[in-house]
Design a protein around this motif. Sequence first.
Motif, PDB file in Angstrom:
ATOM      1  N   SER A  43      32.172   6.400  18.565  1.00 29.02           N
ATOM      2  CA  SER A  43      31.065   5.502  18.880  1.00 29.02           C
ATOM      3  C   SER A  43      30.200   5.263  17.648  1.00 29.02           C
ATOM      4  O   SER A  43      30.257   6.035  16.674  1.00 29.02           O
ATOM      5  CB  SER A  43      30.199   6.093  19.993  1.00 29.02           C
ATOM      6  OG  SER A  43      29.534   7.262  19.522  1.00 29.02           O
ATOM      7  N   SER A  45      26.974   5.577  17.432  1.00 31.37           N
ATOM      8  CA  SER A  45      25.970   6.636  17.282  1.00 31.37           C
ATOM      9  C   SER A  45      26.596   7.896  16.684  1.00 31.37           C
ATOM     10  O   SER A  45      25.998   8.541  15.821  1.00 31.37           O
ATOM     11  CB  SER A  45      25.329   6.952  18.640  1.00 31.37           C
ATOM     12  OG  SER A  45      26.313   7.328  19.587  1.00 31.37           O
ATOM     13  N   ALA A  48      27.178   7.299  13.021  1.00 34.24           N
ATOM     14  CA  ALA A  48      25.924   7.347  12.268  1.00 34.24           C
ATOM     15  C   ALA A  48      25.496   8.783  12.001  1.00 34.24           C
ATOM     16  O   ALA A  48      25.028   9.116  10.906  1.00 34.24           O
ATOM     17  CB  ALA A  48      24.835   6.595  13.038  1.00 34.24           C
ATOM     18  N   VAL A  49      25.666   9.656  12.993  1.00 29.73           N
ATOM     19  CA  VAL A  49      25.311  11.064  12.823  1.00 29.73           C
ATOM     20  C   VAL A  49      26.235  11.715  11.807  1.00 29.73           C
ATOM     21  O   VAL A  49      25.786  12.437  10.903  1.00 29.73           O
ATOM     22  CB  VAL A  49      25.384  11.809  14.176  1.00 29.73           C
ATOM     23  CG1 VAL A  49      25.252  13.315  13.963  1.00 29.73           C
ATOM     24  CG2 VAL A  49      24.289  11.307  15.104  1.00 29.73           C
ATOM     25  N   SER A  54      22.182   4.814   8.752  1.00 31.69           N
ATOM     26  CA  SER A  54      21.505   4.032   9.779  1.00 31.69           C
ATOM     27  C   SER A  54      22.525   3.326  10.669  1.00 31.69           C
ATOM     28  O   SER A  54      23.450   2.684  10.158  1.00 31.69           O
ATOM     29  CB  SER A  54      20.604   2.988   9.115  1.00 31.69           C
ATOM     30  OG  SER A  54      20.341   1.907   9.970  1.00 31.69           O
ATOM     31  N   PRO A  55      22.363   3.395  12.012  1.00 30.38           N
ATOM     32  CA  PRO A  55      23.274   2.668  12.900  1.00 30.38           C
ATOM     33  C   PRO A  55      23.291   1.160  12.607  1.00 30.38           C
ATOM     34  O   PRO A  55      24.350   0.536  12.686  1.00 30.38           O
ATOM     35  CB  PRO A  55      22.716   2.956  14.295  1.00 30.38           C
ATOM     36  CG  PRO A  55      22.008   4.262  14.149  1.00 30.38           C
ATOM     37  CD  PRO A  55      21.407   4.236  12.770  1.00 30.38           C
ATOM     38  N   TYR A  59      26.592  -0.839  11.695  1.00 25.56           N
ATOM     39  CA  TYR A  59      27.012  -1.923  12.597  1.00 25.56           C
ATOM     40  C   TYR A  59      27.340  -3.190  11.813  1.00 25.56           C
ATOM     41  O   TYR A  59      28.317  -3.876  12.114  1.00 25.56           O
ATOM     42  CB  TYR A  59      25.919  -2.203  13.633  1.00 25.56           C
ATOM     43  CG  TYR A  59      26.334  -3.237  14.653  1.00 25.56           C
ATOM     44  CD1 TYR A  59      27.248  -2.893  15.653  1.00 25.56           C
ATOM     45  CD2 TYR A  59      25.841  -4.531  14.616  1.00 25.56           C
ATOM     46  CE1 TYR A  59      27.643  -3.834  16.597  1.00 25.56           C
ATOM     47  CE2 TYR A  59      26.236  -5.476  15.544  1.00 25.56           C
ATOM     48  CZ  TYR A  59      27.146  -5.121  16.533  1.00 25.56           C
ATOM     49  OH  TYR A  59      27.547  -6.057  17.458  1.00 25.56           O
TER      50      TYR A  59
END
Length: 283
Positions: A43, A45, A48-49, A54-55, A59
């Motif tokens: 996913s 998120s 990003a982690v 930054s998501p 994106y």
Amino acid sequence: MTQQMRARGRPKSFRKPEDIPRIQAVDRAIDVLETLARGGATSLSALAVEMDQSPATLYRILTTFRLRGLVENNDATQEWMIGASAFRIGAVYLRRSTVASRAMPAMRDLMAATGETANLGVEAEGQVMFIAQVETHESIRAFFPPGTQGPMHASGIGKALLASYAEARLQKLLENAVLTHYTPQTLTSPTALRADLAATRARGYAIDDNEKTPGMRCIAAPIFNHLGEAVAGISVSGPSNRLTADKVAQVGALVTSAANSISRALGADMGMVWLGNLDSNQD
């Protein structure tokens, strides 16, 4: 009028690759592809982690890649994954040489004869990169997906290639290599590694005896092209309790025979390579 020569390869002002300034946005975009390739579907998120990015930034990168087919998005799960265009681009690497297509029949025969996984690998920037595999049907087996990289000094294919290199090339690789310790059997000194490479040359095949992964053994031999250059290696790998010490010589003969068969298909004169002409290749 003097005609300007077309630039070839790189600007004249840059003498070494490390002198070339990096483009941060391109670096970040490639990091995204490599992270997706390692982890499979994920996913936004989670990505990003994992990347500490930054998501919103990720994106934009992902949607740009999606427009070019490099990544795909599952609308139902909202997960991102590598796309077909990335595979097509990566497959160009394999098309540079016929070694993979020439090796597949021999690899299938080798797996059938030994009951263990057969692997094909090449050197890529001082590491072994596996480019093809024929898996055993056993539930416990070695698994190296295409693109997986491993250390030269602690792998069968890596040591088979090192043993076949001319002294100057071997010395350069050893100077730049970090002989990482993985198991009590790992060869972590140039002296010990060179002794093992001498033994490899004497018997005609290399052995990774639990040197990278405890409980796993690998037997490998080099593949040569029409110029007598070692361009790849083929191996059989499996659990040590199946690929036992008393089977090493028998499997080594099968692996060497398979490597020689592929080499001949690539135009190699087997009387002029490996044991036959290695000393005269020193430079």
